[in-house]
Scaffold this motif. Structure first.
Motif, short mmCIF file in Angstrom:
data_model
loop_
_atom_site.label_atom_id
_atom_site.label_comp_id
_atom_site.label_asym_id
_atom_site.label_seq_id
_atom_site.Cartn_x
_atom_site.Cartn_y
_atom_site.Cartn_z
N ASP A 80 71.73 -9.72 48.97
CA ASP A 80 72.20 -9.07 50.22
C ASP A 80 71.48 -9.51 51.56
N PRO A 81 72.05 -9.69 52.51
CA PRO A 81 71.59 -10.28 53.77
C PRO A 81 70.48 -9.53 54.21
N PHE A 82 70.53 -8.09 54.20
CA PHE A 82 69.75 -7.31 54.82
C PHE A 82 68.24 -7.38 53.91
N THR A 83 68.46 -7.38 52.75
CA THR A 83 67.06 -7.46 51.73
C THR A 83 66.47 -8.70 52.07
N LEU A 84 67.35 -9.94 52.14
CA LEU A 84 66.59 -11.06 52.67
C LEU A 84 65.98 -11.31 53.93
N PHE A 85 66.42 -10.46 54.87
CA PHE A 85 65.95 -10.21 56.14
C PHE A 85 64.50 -9.58 56.12
N ILE A 86 64.58 -8.43 55.22
CA ILE A 86 63.13 -7.73 54.82
C ILE A 86 62.25 -8.80 54.47
N PHE A 87 62.69 -9.56 53.28
CA PHE A 87 61.64 -10.40 52.62
C PHE A 87 61.15 -11.52 53.81
N LEU A 88 61.90 -11.86 54.52
CA LEU A 88 61.28 -12.84 55.57
C LEU A 88 60.45 -12.15 56.38
N VAL A 89 60.72 -11.06 56.80
CA VAL A 89 59.59 -10.23 57.66
C VAL A 89 58.28 -10.04 56.82
N TYR A 90 58.53 -9.79 55.69
CA TYR A 90 57.38 -9.30 54.76
C TYR A 90 56.57 -10.63 54.50
N LEU A 91 57.07 -11.80 54.44
CA LEU A 91 56.75 -13.22 53.84
C LEU A 91 55.19 -13.38 54.14
N PRO A 92 54.92 -13.57 55.46
CA PRO A 92 53.43 -13.71 55.92
C PRO A 92 52.34 -12.61 55.33
N PHE A 93 52.65 -11.55 55.37
CA PHE A 93 51.88 -10.38 54.89
C PHE A 93 51.88 -10.64 53.45
N GLY A 94 52.99 -11.07 52.72
CA GLY A 94 52.84 -11.28 51.35
C GLY A 94 51.92 -12.34 50.96
N VAL A 95 52.07 -13.29 51.49
CA VAL A 95 51.01 -14.54 51.37
C VAL A 95 49.68 -14.07 51.35
N CYS A 96 49.32 -13.62 52.51
CA CYS A 96 47.85 -13.01 52.74
C CYS A 96 47.51 -11.99 51.76
N LEU A 97 48.44 -11.03 51.04
CA LEU A 97 48.11 -10.24 50.15
C LEU A 97 47.98 -11.13 48.86
N LEU A 98 48.88 -11.94 48.59
CA LEU A 98 48.50 -12.74 47.27
C LEU A 98 47.10 -13.55 47.31
N LEU A 99 46.86 -14.23 48.45
CA LEU A 99 45.46 -14.84 48.24
C LEU A 99 44.41 -13.68 47.92
N LEU A 100 44.44 -12.62 48.71
CA LEU A 100 43.35 -11.56 48.52
C LEU A 100 43.52 -10.94 47.08
N ARG A 101 44.49 -10.80 46.63
CA ARG A 101 44.48 -10.22 45.15
C ARG A 101 44.07 -11.20 44.22
N VAL A 102 44.34 -12.36 44.32
CA VAL A 102 44.00 -13.43 43.60
C VAL A 102 42.43 -13.42 43.37
N PHE A 103 41.74 -13.38 44.50
CA PHE A 103 40.41 -13.14 44.74
C PHE A 103 39.79 -11.82 43.85
N ILE A 104 40.48 -10.65 43.97
CA ILE A 104 40.15 -9.38 43.53
C ILE A 104 40.39 -9.45 42.10
N GLY A 105 41.62 -10.12 41.62
CA GLY A 105 41.97 -10.18 40.24
C GLY A 105 40.96 -10.86 39.42
N LEU A 106 40.41 -11.87 39.93
CA LEU A 106 39.03 -12.58 39.00
C LEU A 106 38.26 -11.69 38.92
N HIS A 107 37.80 -10.93 39.80
CA HIS A 107 36.50 -10.08 39.75
C HIS A 107 37.00 -8.76 38.79
N ILE A 108 38.21 -8.18 38.77
CA ILE A 108 38.56 -7.16 37.86
C ILE A 108 38.59 -7.70 36.55
N PHE A 109 38.71 -9.24 36.18
CA PHE A 109 38.99 -9.50 34.92
C PHE A 109 37.50 -9.62 34.33
#
Length: 412
Positions: free
Chosen positions: A18-47
């Motif tokens: 769906d074009p609209f869904t892909l547009f939402i994904f592209l807008v969210y992409l930079p926030f998702g990358v930052c969230l990914l890096l942060l959660r990897v660090f937090i996930g290690l501590h949770i483990f």
């Protein structure tokens, strides 16, 4: 309800077209990358915290709250419906982390079904109860469940993940030979923008996508305990529970097994999406392997191995040129897959007219050709394997008859 095709049980693309869904994904992409890096660090501590805390209710509550930070949200309809006396719990399989999520609700143990026991398998929540064969595994699980102090077993009879939207894979009967009573549990997983799992994806990629998206919601519902009847076989009991779970989830119980899924992945990898495929059409065209320098012993060994495999295929299909066989073997690397591709017409070629009269007498050649024009293989792996073995048997019999005639003419 009609049984769907096996391809419909899985998702092949991570993203929605769906074009609209892909547009939402592209807008969210930079926030998702930052969230990914942060959660990897937090996930290690949770483990580390989860590994340090002793097993118990307090540990599960703390880890469950911390998992919300990782975007994993867990919900269950009524915890009182979970029967603590039942030692075997079965559920449908939607993601690679179903056992970890359900383990946050109640103490469970999930046996390791494939791969060697390792620290990584232990970190993912598996324990080794004996995976040499199913009989050994069932005996070990029965002994494990006989001790009241041990937690319950959490089993996924499908033995492979599906999309959780169309149908259920066939339930393996061994999971229902452990105990007379099992408690089914339905599992639904929802995630915005991207799919929960993709056909052929690994657990590591799915974990990274879990950290990338805002949240992944797991919904669990406990069903009443089911008890096996006296005159009921393990296969019938497994089918009954599969139908109950399918009815509760509005999914179609299918006869496809986890082996059929593995065969589908292999077929798609070799036929529809070869490893050498590129973005340009000319990159997808198979080429004949180049000559290997004599100074490279490893390359020469690989070339000799390819030639030996090609000769095996040539013995079964003597009318197929050796060059065509070598090209397909260079892509598949498997004798059986190449024979299947040639018999089913996926590889186009012209028969070697010089070799055709030497294959067999006219009657045998006509019988072999008649076997090659069979429509297609069956809908299940066993039917396709049986059809392939029948075709191979016809061709081998023709080759044997020709060999016997040749020996007879030489001795006379």
């Amino acid at each position: 309800m009609a049984c769907p095709a096996i391809e419909e049980l899985f998702v092949k693309s991570r993203f929605v077209s769906d074009p609209f869904t892909l547009f939402i994904f592209l807008v969210y992409l930079p926030f998702g990358v930052c969230l990914l890096l942060l959660r990897v660090f937090i996930g290690l501590h949770i483990f580390l915290v989860a590994s340090a805390l002793p097993e118990g209710t307090i540990r599960r509550i703390i880890v469950r709250v911390m998992c919300v930070v990782l975007g994993v949200i867990l919900w269950q309809d009524d915890p009182r419906k979970r029967d603590s006396q039942t030692k075997v719990v079965v559920s449908n399989h939607v993601s690679h982390f179903d056992y970890n999520v359900l383990g946050l609700l109640s103490p469970f143990v999930t046996p390791l079904l494939e791969g060697p026991p390792s620290i990584l398998a232990w970190a993912r929540g598996f324990i080794d109860l004996g995976q040499q064969d199913r009989a050994t595994l069932v005996a070990t699980c029965r002994k494990f469940c006989s001790k009241q102090a041990n937690p319950a077993l959490l089993l996924f009879p499908e033995e492979a993940c599906t999309s959780g939207k169309v149908g259920l894979l066939k339930f393996s009967s061994w999971a229902f030979a452990i105990s007379l009573s099992v408690q089914p549990a339905t599992l639904s997983v929802h995630r915005p923008v991207v799919a929960v799992n993709v056909l052929g994806s690994s657990w590591l990629y799915d974990l990274l996508w879990t950290f990338f998206v805002p949240c992944t919601v797991y919904q669990v519902r406990w069903l009443p305990v089911e008890t096996k009847k006296e005159n009921q076989t393990h296969e019938e009991f497994a089918k009954l529970v599969q139908e109950l779970l399918g009815s509760a989830l509005a999914l179609v119980p299918t006869p496809y097994s986890s082996a059929d899924k593995a065969e589908l992945i292999k077929r798609l990898a070799h036929e529809e999406h070869p490893p050498s495929a590129g973005f340009w059409p000319e990159m997808n065209t198979p080429t004949i392997p180049q000559q290997v320098p004599l100074g490279d012993p490893g390359a020469v060994g690989g070339e000799m191995q390819l030639l030996n495999k090609a000769r095996k295929v040539k013995e079964v299909l003597p009318h197929v040129p050796l060059g065509i066989i070598s090209v397909d073997l260079a892509q598949t690397g498997c004798v059986d897959v190449t024979i299947t591709n040639l018999l089913e017409g996926r590889v186009h070629y012209e028969s070697d007219e010089m070799a055709s009269p030497q294959v067999a007498p006219s009657g045998c050649l006509q019988g072999a050709r008649a076997s090659l024009v069979a429509p297609v293989f069956g809908s299940t792996s066993s039917q396709r394997h049986q059809s392939l073995q029948q075709r191979k048997s016809v061709l081998l019999n023709c080759a044997l008859r020709k060999y016997q005639e040749k020996r007879g003419s030489e001795t006379s």
